[in-house]
Scaffold this active site. Sequence first.
Site, PDB file in Angstrom:
ATOM      1  CB  CYS A  33      -0.945   0.067   1.150  1.00 21.24           C
ATOM      2  SG  CYS A  33      -0.247  -0.441   2.667  1.00 21.24           S
TER       3      CYS A  33
ATOM      4  CG  HIS B 212      -0.877   4.136   4.488  1.00 22.56           C
ATOM      5  ND1 HIS B 212      -1.378   3.756   5.570  1.00 22.56           N
ATOM      6  CD2 HIS B 212      -0.480   2.956   4.112  1.00 22.56           C
ATOM      7  CE1 HIS B 212      -1.634   2.614   5.756  1.00 22.56           C
ATOM      8  NE2 HIS B 212      -0.855   1.974   4.902  1.00 22.56           N
TER       9      HIS B 212
END
Lengths: 345, 345
Positions: free
Chosen positions: B132, B252
């Site tokens: 990710c 994130h």
Amino acid sequence: MSNQTLYNVAVVGATGAVGEQIIKLLDQRNFPIKELKLLSSARSAGKKVVFQGREITIEEAKPESFDGVNVALFSAGGDITKQLASHAIERGVVCIDNTSAYRMDPNTPLVVPEVNAEKIKEHKGMIANPNCSTTQMVVALKPLMDRYGLKRVIVSTYQAVSGAGASAITEMIRQTKAVLADEPVNPDVLPVGGLPVKHQIAFNAIPQIDKFTDNGYTFEEMKMVNETKKILGDESIDVTATCVRIPVVYGHSESVYVELEQDFDLKEVTELLANSPGITVVDDPANQQYPLATDSAGKPDVFVGRLRRDLGHTRGLNMWIVSDNLLKGAAWNAVQIAEQVIKGV
Amino acid sequence: MSNQTLYNVAVVGATGAVGEQIIKLLDQRNFPIKELKLLSSARSAGKKVVFQGREITIEEAKPESFDGVNVALFSAGGDITKQLASHAIERGVVCIDNTSAYRMDPNTPLVVPEVNAEKIKEHKGMIANPNCSTTQMVVALKPLMDRYGLKRVIVSTYQAVSGAGASAITEMIRQTKAVLADEPVNPDVLPVGGLPVKHQIAFNAIPQIDKFTDNGYTFEEMKMVNETKKILGDESIDVTATCVRIPVVYGHSESVYVELEQDFDLKEVTELLANSPGITVVDDPANQQYPLATDSAGKPDVFVGRLRRDLGHTRGLNMWIVSDNLLKGAAWNAVQIAEQVIKGV
């Protein structure tokens, strides 16, 4: 001044988060105090604080408050310092200021005692305490610079909300409860008091600390650039910073990348830092030990870990630097300076 | 394969956080599905999921589950992929895997469609979905690399707990409530399930994601190093990473410093990124607008902001890159690959 003498000490901003820590540290360190003056805005004047068994009434800070004072520790905002410090200096007070008001003034030493204590004796009545993020970083950079030379620094911060004052802590807790209760967050304090736009800090990361300057960096980021160069005494070091507020109460963490002038041995770097003043190395990956903000809270040290070589650049080093932003980042560094001042360095 | 054809699609790990997002996206995107097979461990088998008005019973994933399947999306952990993917590939299934099991296999394309969609056609039954943190970063790096050349990348991450699974979200909420109630936190899940030492994530920053490798970097950090080079197709790019878990649920954030091969105009960089696929630029300091994790949640885009030149290095650029780790960082990238697969790229 000698170690046996007792001093009249003033704390300006006595009711703030940093002021309270300063008073606590003066007590813990048995600072040789004759009289402690606690000064604040008119709003907080009249409150009482117990210090070493004596009750002290907080007074409104005025120019004449500094009559007879030897050392004054300011942490009441840059405007208060600008209003009052010149009156204190006129009265022969040595001022130690936690705000950014005098930091970049060429006549004011900017001091982290582990790094440049010798600058204290050059003061003309004012000694500046650096920005919290800068202080903890330069403590770790100095031994590396002395041993290997320091070419550049690229830092990303993970800063605690206590750096924005007690209202920011209250705000984060309020927002956190709202998120957990699935209620509206209604941000009201962060990132910057006085600016129109507010953002959620609960369960978020805000890449803005302080206002923006014209070059796209925030003042906080520019403080890290300029203060680092001034404290390390080398304008040629390249520093670039990204400053980020995260939902932590106490303890700033920093991901610091440095490029050194010379190659290094990683084990030697670890030993060098472990033997340097003010640093505790916590670096044991096998046992998942590294510095953590929650572990740093309430401690004076700068914690360094995650030491590892950049796999692509032989002179590149990654570090994780953590310290309590209210202690080494503010109150403790100021009290260390005060201790050096009365020692005559 | 043509656009008119309908496909038999399998989702392995259908009850996980990423699996659920994949199912939702297949629906939203009107993926041309003939039959949707939802596969899981024996523990979750028998549960029912409604997809486009039809009730689908989740089945235990077995080699024969893949009979007749055209495309399978795996997100059930590396061990499950290793156990089952070869059986699927034998049966002619095109597998898209969210785990790290095949990512660095030289025979497996590692794909972010905005960056290297052309690699999809080289697959031998398996296409890997990157980590990710890597995915969102390379989306922003690719246009810069094509235009200016990319010399080095220094990244520090601010990663959401959802990247460690649903149990990590529950754990963070439990710990947060404990801290607010002044009760013991008793960490039990993070940083890494299966490792002996646990740390508090509530109101903290943990500089460990995944286990440590022998070189002092974590596996997460080495994924960012190795996967970035593979996806960008250039082993000569220097990448170094510090990966940190912070108390955020979804999204994130990354502080990314790049050194380009050529000098750049900042306005041109901003326009270049704004016109690149998959990117939304949010960069308006005057109005305190920049990417935020909370704003990214639930959205497919990679958000880029805080674009600014390194004041010391003309070819240095700082960026703040944010994306929903379960979407572009996982489910959405996998579904994008699946869409390309059936288009025959």
